[in-house]
Structure formats: C-alpha cells, structure tokens
Design a protein around this motif. Sequence first.
Motif, PDB file in Angstrom:
ATOM      1  N   THR A  46       4.812  -9.359 -16.800  1.00 27.64           N
ATOM      2  CA  THR A  46       3.828  -9.766 -15.748  1.00 27.64           C
ATOM      3  C   THR A  46       4.922  -9.904 -14.598  1.00 27.64           C
ATOM      4  OG1 THR A  46       4.133 -11.939 -16.538  1.00 27.64           O
ATOM      5  CG2 THR A  46       2.165 -10.674 -17.279  1.00 27.64           C
ATOM      6  N   ARG A  47       6.138 -10.111 -14.700  1.00 26.33           N
ATOM      7  CA  ARG A  47       6.941 -10.325 -13.413  1.00 26.33           C
ATOM      8  C   ARG A  47       6.988  -8.876 -12.870  1.00 26.33           C
ATOM      9  NH1 ARG A  47      11.049 -13.145 -10.980  1.00 26.33           N
ATOM     10  NH2 ARG A  47      11.234 -14.775 -12.815  1.00 26.33           N
ATOM     11  N   GLU A  48       7.238  -7.720 -13.564  1.00 31.82           N
ATOM     12  CA  GLU A  48       7.246  -6.309 -13.196  1.00 31.82           C
ATOM     13  C   GLU A  48       5.901  -6.033 -12.498  1.00 31.82           C
ATOM     14  OE1 GLU A  48       7.789  -3.683 -16.531  1.00 31.82           O
ATOM     15  OE2 GLU A  48       9.887  -4.348 -16.851  1.00 31.82           O
ATOM     16  N   ILE A  49       4.596  -6.538 -12.851  1.00 29.10           N
ATOM     17  CA  ILE A  49       3.591  -6.186 -12.229  1.00 29.10           C
ATOM     18  C   ILE A  49       3.514  -6.848 -10.706  1.00 29.10           C
ATOM     19  CG2 ILE A  49       1.142  -6.669 -12.181  1.00 29.10           C
ATOM     20  CD1 ILE A  49       1.207  -6.148 -15.272  1.00 29.10           C
ATOM     21  N   LEU A  50       4.221  -8.433 -10.936  1.00 28.32           N
ATOM     22  CA  LEU A  50       4.210  -9.179  -9.762  1.00 28.32           C
ATOM     23  C   LEU A  50       5.299  -8.316  -8.646  1.00 28.32           C
ATOM     24  CD1 LEU A  50       3.672 -11.255  -7.945  1.00 28.32           C
ATOM     25  CD2 LEU A  50       5.798 -12.735  -9.390  1.00 28.32           C
ATOM     26  N   GLU A  51       6.371  -7.824  -9.338  1.00 26.83           N
ATOM     27  CA  GLU A  51       7.169  -7.294  -8.199  1.00 26.83           C
ATOM     28  C   GLU A  51       6.700  -5.868  -7.651  1.00 26.83           C
ATOM     29  OE1 GLU A  51      10.664  -6.935 -10.474  1.00 26.83           O
ATOM     30  OE2 GLU A  51      11.469  -9.087 -10.427  1.00 26.83           O
ATOM     31  N   GLN A  52       5.930  -5.092  -8.422  1.00 28.52           N
ATOM     32  CA  GLN A  52       5.205  -3.981  -7.793  1.00 28.52           C
ATOM     33  C   GLN A  52       4.289  -4.239  -6.739  1.00 28.52           C
ATOM     34  OE1 GLN A  52       3.492  -2.167 -11.495  1.00 28.52           O
ATOM     35  NE2 GLN A  52       5.797  -1.375 -12.238  1.00 28.52           N
ATOM     36  N   CYS A  53       3.497  -5.482  -6.896  1.00 27.22           N
ATOM     37  CA  CYS A  53       2.527  -5.769  -6.056  1.00 27.22           C
ATOM     38  C   CYS A  53       3.242  -6.234  -4.636  1.00 27.22           C
ATOM     39  CB  CYS A  53       1.659  -6.909  -6.571  1.00 27.22           C
ATOM     40  SG  CYS A  53       0.382  -7.335  -5.561  1.00 27.22           S
ATOM     41  N   GLU A  54       4.441  -6.968  -5.016  1.00 26.97           N
ATOM     42  CA  GLU A  54       5.092  -7.660  -3.524  1.00 26.97           C
ATOM     43  C   GLU A  54       5.664  -6.308  -3.059  1.00 26.97           C
ATOM     44  OE1 GLU A  54       7.649 -10.307  -5.402  1.00 26.97           O
ATOM     45  OE2 GLU A  54       6.342 -11.926  -5.146  1.00 26.97           O
ATOM     46  N   THR A  55       6.298  -5.408  -3.751  1.00 27.61           N
ATOM     47  CA  THR A  55       6.716  -4.283  -3.129  1.00 27.61           C
ATOM     48  C   THR A  55       5.586  -3.263  -2.367  1.00 27.61           C
ATOM     49  OG1 THR A  55       8.600  -3.953  -4.727  1.00 27.61           O
ATOM     50  CG2 THR A  55       8.139  -2.039  -3.492  1.00 27.61           C
ATOM     51  N   ARG A  56       4.673  -3.293  -2.943  1.00 25.18           N
ATOM     52  CA  ARG A  56       3.348  -2.511  -2.082  1.00 25.18           C
ATOM     53  C   ARG A  56       2.973  -3.145  -1.068  1.00 25.18           C
ATOM     54  NH1 ARG A  56       0.640  -2.448  -6.637  1.00 25.18           N
ATOM     55  NH2 ARG A  56      -0.642  -4.199  -6.290  1.00 25.18           N
ATOM     56  N   VAL A  57       2.827  -4.582  -1.316  1.00 20.92           N
ATOM     57  CA  VAL A  57       2.317  -5.284  -0.146  1.00 20.92           C
ATOM     58  C   VAL A  57       3.234  -5.549   1.123  1.00 20.92           C
ATOM     59  CG1 VAL A  57       1.792  -7.655   0.888  1.00 20.92           C
ATOM     60  CG2 VAL A  57       0.640  -6.808  -1.266  1.00 20.92           C
ATOM     61  N   GLY A  58       4.548  -5.415   0.667  1.00 24.42           N
ATOM     62  CA  GLY A  58       5.583  -5.452   1.613  1.00 24.42           C
ATOM     63  C   GLY A  58       5.752  -4.204   2.499  1.00 24.42           C
ATOM     64  N   SER A  59       5.455  -3.397   1.831  1.00 22.89           N
ATOM     65  CA  SER A  59       5.538  -1.751   2.521  1.00 22.89           C
ATOM     66  C   SER A  59       4.674  -1.529   3.595  1.00 22.89           C
ATOM     67  CB  SER A  59       5.730  -0.663   1.396  1.00 22.89           C
ATOM     68  OG  SER A  59       4.289  -0.590   0.794  1.00 22.89           O
ATOM     69  N   ARG A  60       3.295  -2.236   3.541  1.00 22.99           N
ATOM     70  CA  ARG A  60       2.298  -1.888   4.323  1.00 22.99           C
ATOM     71  C   ARG A  60       2.410  -2.927   5.430  1.00 22.99           C
ATOM     72  NH1 ARG A  60      -2.437  -1.719  -0.133  1.00 22.99           N
ATOM     73  NH2 ARG A  60      -1.699   0.000  -1.123  1.00 22.99           N
ATOM     74  N   SER A  61       1.974  -2.392   6.796  1.00 26.56           N
ATOM     75  CA  SER A  61       1.960  -3.156   7.796  1.00 26.56           C
ATOM     76  C   SER A  61       0.859  -4.333   8.005  1.00 26.56           C
ATOM     77  CB  SER A  61       2.008  -2.423   9.334  1.00 26.56           C
ATOM     78  OG  SER A  61       0.737  -1.368   9.155  1.00 26.56           O
ATOM     79  N   SER A  62      -0.146  -4.051   7.523  1.00 24.05           N
ATOM     80  CA  SER A  62      -1.441  -4.481   7.349  1.00 24.05           C
ATOM     81  C   SER A  62      -1.981  -4.401   6.051  1.00 24.05           C
ATOM     82  CB  SER A  62      -2.229  -4.274   8.455  1.00 24.05           C
ATOM     83  OG  SER A  62      -3.433  -5.228   8.508  1.00 24.05           O
ATOM     84  N   THR A  63      -2.272  -5.568   5.291  1.00 27.84           N
ATOM     85  CA  THR A  63      -3.310  -5.484   3.960  1.00 27.84           C
ATOM     86  C   THR A  63      -3.879  -6.902   3.756  1.00 27.84           C
ATOM     87  OG1 THR A  63      -3.012  -4.773   1.892  1.00 27.84           O
ATOM     88  CG2 THR A  63      -1.207  -5.855   2.437  1.00 27.84           C
ATOM     89  N   ALA A  64      -5.154  -6.904   3.106  1.00 29.80           N
ATOM     90  CA  ALA A  64      -5.542  -8.103   2.539  1.00 29.80           C
ATOM     91  C   ALA A  64      -5.014  -8.585   1.377  1.00 29.80           C
ATOM     92  CB  ALA A  64      -7.039  -7.756   2.693  1.00 29.80           C
ATOM     93  N   GLU A  65      -4.302  -7.617   0.566  1.00 24.98           N
ATOM     94  CA  GLU A  65      -3.728  -7.870  -0.771  1.00 24.98           C
ATOM     95  C   GLU A  65      -2.568  -8.911  -0.459  1.00 24.98           C
ATOM     96  OE1 GLU A  65      -2.369  -5.347  -4.752  1.00 24.98           O
ATOM     97  OE2 GLU A  65      -2.206  -4.621  -2.781  1.00 24.98           O
ATOM     98  N   ASP A  66      -2.776  -9.908  -1.333  1.00 28.66           N
ATOM     99  CA  ASP A  66      -1.725 -10.949  -1.377  1.00 28.66           C
ATOM    100  C   ASP A  66      -1.037 -11.321  -2.870  1.00 28.66           C
ATOM    101  OD1 ASP A  66      -3.505 -12.401  -2.784  1.00 28.66           O
ATOM    102  OD2 ASP A  66      -3.861 -13.735  -1.170  1.00 28.66           O
TER     103      ASP A  66
END
Length: 91
Positions: A46-66
């Motif tokens: 579950t930590r890996e999934i969280l880190e993947q999400c954080e990486t994905r969100v951090g790489s975008r300039s604008s997203t609704a995903e949190d």
Amino acid sequence: MVFEEKMIMNGEPDDEEEEEEEEEDMVDPIDAMRQKCEEAEHCVHTREILEQCETRVGSRSSTAEDCTEELFDFLHARDHCVAHKLFHSVK
C-alpha cells in the motif's frame, strides 16, 4: 555582583538542553511498532501505491487527484497491524 557578572559573561548552564537531550533518547514504543508494521508485506504494497500516486500527482502541473484514498489505505493497513500486535500483547 561579581557572581552575577561571571554568570552573564560565562552564561548559565542550560538545564533545558540537558532535558531535551534526554527526551530525544527516549523512543515511543508505538513508533517502534508502527515502523515494524510498515515493513509488513501488505503495508509495503500500500505504501508503494501511495508513492506511485504521489509521484504521478507531483509530476502534473494541475490535477484534481490528491492521493487521499491511497493514504487512507496505507494508514489503515499499518494501524490494523499495530492494533493486532498491541491488543494481542495486552491479553
């Protein structure tokens, strides 16, 4: 008066610093248990999934995903492990 001048020039020993150092050496048992639980397979996943999400969100300039759901999934897995270990040892 001379004593006061020496204290001002030399400074008083900070008892607070000594107390802070002693407090830093103490480890909260719940923190140690959480750390151990975070190493469990389900928590690692579950930590890996969280880190993947954080990486994905951090790489975008604008997203609704949190990544809220991913964070809650990780915390739930870790806390479930902690509760199981804690209550099992209390019996």
